[in-house]
Design a protein around this motif. Structure first.
Motif, PDB file in Angstrom:
ATOM      1  N   ASP A  16      18.123 -20.737  30.276  1.00 21.18           N
ATOM      2  CA  ASP A  16      19.093 -21.197  29.278  1.00 21.18           C
ATOM      3  C   ASP A  16      19.019 -20.406  27.975  1.00 21.18           C
ATOM      4  O   ASP A  16      19.715 -20.734  27.004  1.00 21.18           O
ATOM      5  CB  ASP A  16      18.869 -22.681  28.983  1.00 21.18           C
ATOM      6  N   HIS A  17      18.162 -19.381  27.916  1.00 20.25           N
ATOM      7  CA  HIS A  17      18.009 -18.511  26.735  1.00 20.25           C
ATOM      8  C   HIS A  17      17.621 -19.301  25.485  1.00 20.25           C
ATOM      9  O   HIS A  17      18.165 -19.081  24.394  1.00 20.25           O
ATOM     10  CB  HIS A  17      19.287 -17.714  26.485  1.00 20.25           C
ATOM     11  N   LEU A  18      16.671 -20.212  25.646  1.00 19.63           N
ATOM     12  CA  LEU A  18      16.212 -21.045  24.536  1.00 19.63           C
ATOM     13  C   LEU A  18      14.922 -20.493  23.938  1.00 19.63           C
ATOM     14  O   LEU A  18      14.066 -19.966  24.657  1.00 19.63           O
ATOM     15  CB  LEU A  18      15.976 -22.483  25.009  1.00 19.63           C
ATOM     16  N   LEU A  19      14.772 -20.643  22.634  1.00 27.30           N
ATOM     17  CA  LEU A  19      13.550 -20.231  21.931  1.00 27.30           C
ATOM     18  C   LEU A  19      12.507 -21.332  22.093  1.00 27.30           C
ATOM     19  O   LEU A  19      12.321 -22.181  21.237  1.00 27.30           O
ATOM     20  CB  LEU A  19      13.850 -19.972  20.460  1.00 27.30           C
ATOM     21  N   ASP A  20      11.820 -21.294  23.201  1.00 25.49           N
ATOM     22  CA  ASP A  20      10.829 -22.312  23.576  1.00 25.49           C
ATOM     23  C   ASP A  20       9.440 -21.765  23.269  1.00 25.49           C
ATOM     24  O   ASP A  20       8.832 -21.097  24.097  1.00 25.49           O
ATOM     25  CB  ASP A  20      10.998 -22.624  25.065  1.00 25.49           C
ATOM     26  N   ILE A  83       5.027 -16.293  19.641  1.00 26.30           N
ATOM     27  CA  ILE A  83       5.347 -16.284  18.217  1.00 26.30           C
ATOM     28  C   ILE A  83       6.251 -17.478  17.917  1.00 26.30           C
ATOM     29  O   ILE A  83       7.251 -17.711  18.596  1.00 26.30           O
ATOM     30  CB  ILE A  83       6.040 -14.974  17.828  1.00 26.30           C
ATOM     31  N   SER A  84       5.919 -18.220  16.890  1.00 22.61           N
ATOM     32  CA  SER A  84       6.649 -19.453  16.575  1.00 22.61           C
ATOM     33  C   SER A  84       8.085 -19.180  16.148  1.00 22.61           C
ATOM     34  O   SER A  84       8.353 -18.292  15.338  1.00 22.61           O
ATOM     35  CB  SER A  84       5.928 -20.209  15.464  1.00 22.61           C
ATOM     36  N   ALA A  85       9.005 -19.999  16.677  1.00 17.98           N
ATOM     37  CA  ALA A  85      10.407 -19.917  16.265  1.00 17.98           C
ATOM     38  C   ALA A  85      10.707 -20.825  15.082  1.00 17.98           C
ATOM     39  O   ALA A  85      11.836 -20.832  14.578  1.00 17.98           O
ATOM     40  CB  ALA A  85      11.313 -20.281  17.438  1.00 17.98           C
ATOM     41  N   GLY A  86       9.740 -21.602  14.632  1.00 15.79           N
ATOM     42  CA  GLY A  86       9.928 -22.454  13.464  1.00 15.79           C
ATOM     43  C   GLY A  86      11.092 -23.410  13.615  1.00 15.79           C
ATOM     44  O   GLY A  86      11.218 -24.097  14.629  1.00 15.79           O
ATOM     45  N   LEU A 115       9.669 -17.314   9.386  1.00 19.56           N
ATOM     46  CA  LEU A 115      10.804 -18.205   9.505  1.00 19.56           C
ATOM     47  C   LEU A 115      10.424 -19.540   8.883  1.00 19.56           C
ATOM     48  O   LEU A 115       9.237 -19.883   8.811  1.00 19.56           O
ATOM     49  CB  LEU A 115      11.171 -18.418  10.975  1.00 19.56           C
ATOM     50  N   PRO A 116      11.392 -20.338   8.423  1.00 17.30           N
ATOM     51  CA  PRO A 116      11.062 -21.681   7.939  1.00 17.30           C
ATOM     52  C   PRO A 116      10.293 -22.466   9.015  1.00 17.30           C
ATOM     53  O   PRO A 116      10.690 -22.482  10.178  1.00 17.30           O
ATOM     54  CB  PRO A 116      12.435 -22.310   7.675  1.00 17.30           C
ATOM     55  N   ASP A 117       9.172 -23.030   8.623  1.00 15.62           N
ATOM     56  CA  ASP A 117       8.279 -23.776   9.529  1.00 15.62           C
ATOM     57  C   ASP A 117       7.620 -22.879  10.574  1.00 15.62           C
ATOM     58  O   ASP A 117       7.021 -23.384  11.534  1.00 15.62           O
ATOM     59  CB  ASP A 117       9.013 -24.926  10.233  1.00 15.62           C
ATOM     60  N   GLY A 118       7.709 -21.565  10.402  1.00 11.87           N
ATOM     61  CA  GLY A 118       7.098 -20.651  11.352  1.00 11.87           C
ATOM     62  C   GLY A 118       5.822 -20.036  10.815  1.00 11.87           C
ATOM     63  O   GLY A 118       5.217 -20.543   9.866  1.00 11.87           O
ATOM     64  N   GLU A 119       5.403 -18.938  11.423  1.00 11.62           N
ATOM     65  CA  GLU A 119       4.173 -18.267  11.016  1.00 11.62           C
ATOM     66  C   GLU A 119       4.481 -16.871  10.511  1.00 11.62           C
ATOM     67  O   GLU A 119       5.507 -16.278  10.867  1.00 11.62           O
ATOM     68  CB  GLU A 119       3.194 -18.201  12.185  1.00 11.62           C
ATOM     69  N   SER A 120       3.591 -16.343   9.707  1.00 18.04           N
ATOM     70  CA  SER A 120       3.756 -14.982   9.210  1.00 18.04           C
ATOM     71  C   SER A 120       3.204 -13.982  10.223  1.00 18.04           C
ATOM     72  O   SER A 120       2.476 -14.342  11.158  1.00 18.04           O
ATOM     73  CB  SER A 120       3.009 -14.813   7.882  1.00 18.04           C
ATOM     74  N   GLY A 121       3.541 -12.705  10.008  1.00 14.19           N
ATOM     75  CA  GLY A 121       2.975 -11.663  10.853  1.00 14.19           C
ATOM     76  C   GLY A 121       1.465 -11.595  10.734  1.00 14.19           C
ATOM     77  O   GLY A 121       0.763 -11.372  11.723  1.00 14.19           O
TER      78      GLY A 121
END
Length: 217
Positions: A16-20, A83-86, A115-121
């Motif tokens: 479904d091409h979802l950022l899971d 990698i988090s999609a936040g 990204l908002p609610d995500g992680e940095s590099g």
């Protein structure tokens, strides 16, 4: 040491091409389980001492046939997760996908970007490096880390000495696709093959590299 990074098998979120990207994540599809069996067969010629998975269930399910064939108990490490999609978690629309892909491009200039609610590099590389360092310190001569598409591509782009972002952004890593590297955290890592194709020398031809359905994450 010989480090084999393998992407997990297909999941419904891939279809479904979802950022899971969050734990526990989707299970493997029927095709994904078939891909996992094929991965174990493709790696049967490797003298594997250690298997590592992430905390997302799809990597653990992908490891099951290989672990059973080798009689090994995989290590489960949170640092090997995707990698988090936040805030874009479980979205598959154009805005979300663009933001996710642009994040990794932004990391080329600024590893503090997130990204908002995500992680940095910086946070991503710190956790992924810690897993690879633990693997290297284990004494294993050949280790398989079953991880995730974006995570593998970003880590290889940042840590390999013979390829960079230009290569990883132009080469897909399909479900159960394999990247084989040689090296260690001190000397650095050289990519030998990417999905079975030699990187930097015809003498490397013939290394295994199973692949399944194309998917974004």
């Amino acid at each position: 040491m010989r480090l084999i990074l393998a992407r997990h098998g297909q999941t419904s979120s891939n279809v479904d091409h979802l950022l899971d990207t969050a734990v526990p994540g989707a299970d493997l599809t029927s095709l994904g389980r078939d891909q996992s069996e094929a991965l174990a067969e493709a790696l049967e010629s490797e003298s594997i001492d250690l298997i590592v998975t992430s905390t997302l269930v799809r990597t653990q399910q992908t490891a099951e046939p290989l672990a059973a064939a080798l009689g090994l108990e995989p290590w489960v490490r949170d640092g090997a997760r995707e990698i988090s999609a936040g805030v874009y978690e479980m979205r598959g629309d154009g805005e979300a996908v663009r933001a996710y892909l642009e994040l990794m491009v932004a990391w080329l200039e600024d590893l503090d970007t997130r990204l908002p609610d995500g992680e940095s590099g910086n946070e991503f590389y710190a956790r992924y490096d810690a897993v690879i360092e633990e693997v290297a310190a284990s004494g294993a001569e050949t280790a398989v880390v079953i991880s995730h598409g974006a995570a593998i591509r970003c880590w290889v782009a940042g840590r390999a000495t013979n390829i960079g972002p230009e290569f990883t952004t132009s080469h897909e890593l399909n479900n159960t696709g394999v990247v084989v590297l040689d090296g260690d955290p001190e000397r650095g890592w050289t990519v030998l093959t990417w999905e079975g194709e030699p990187v930097g020398g015809a003498e490397m031809e013939g290394a295994p590299g199973p692949a399944g359905e194309t998917a974004r994450v």
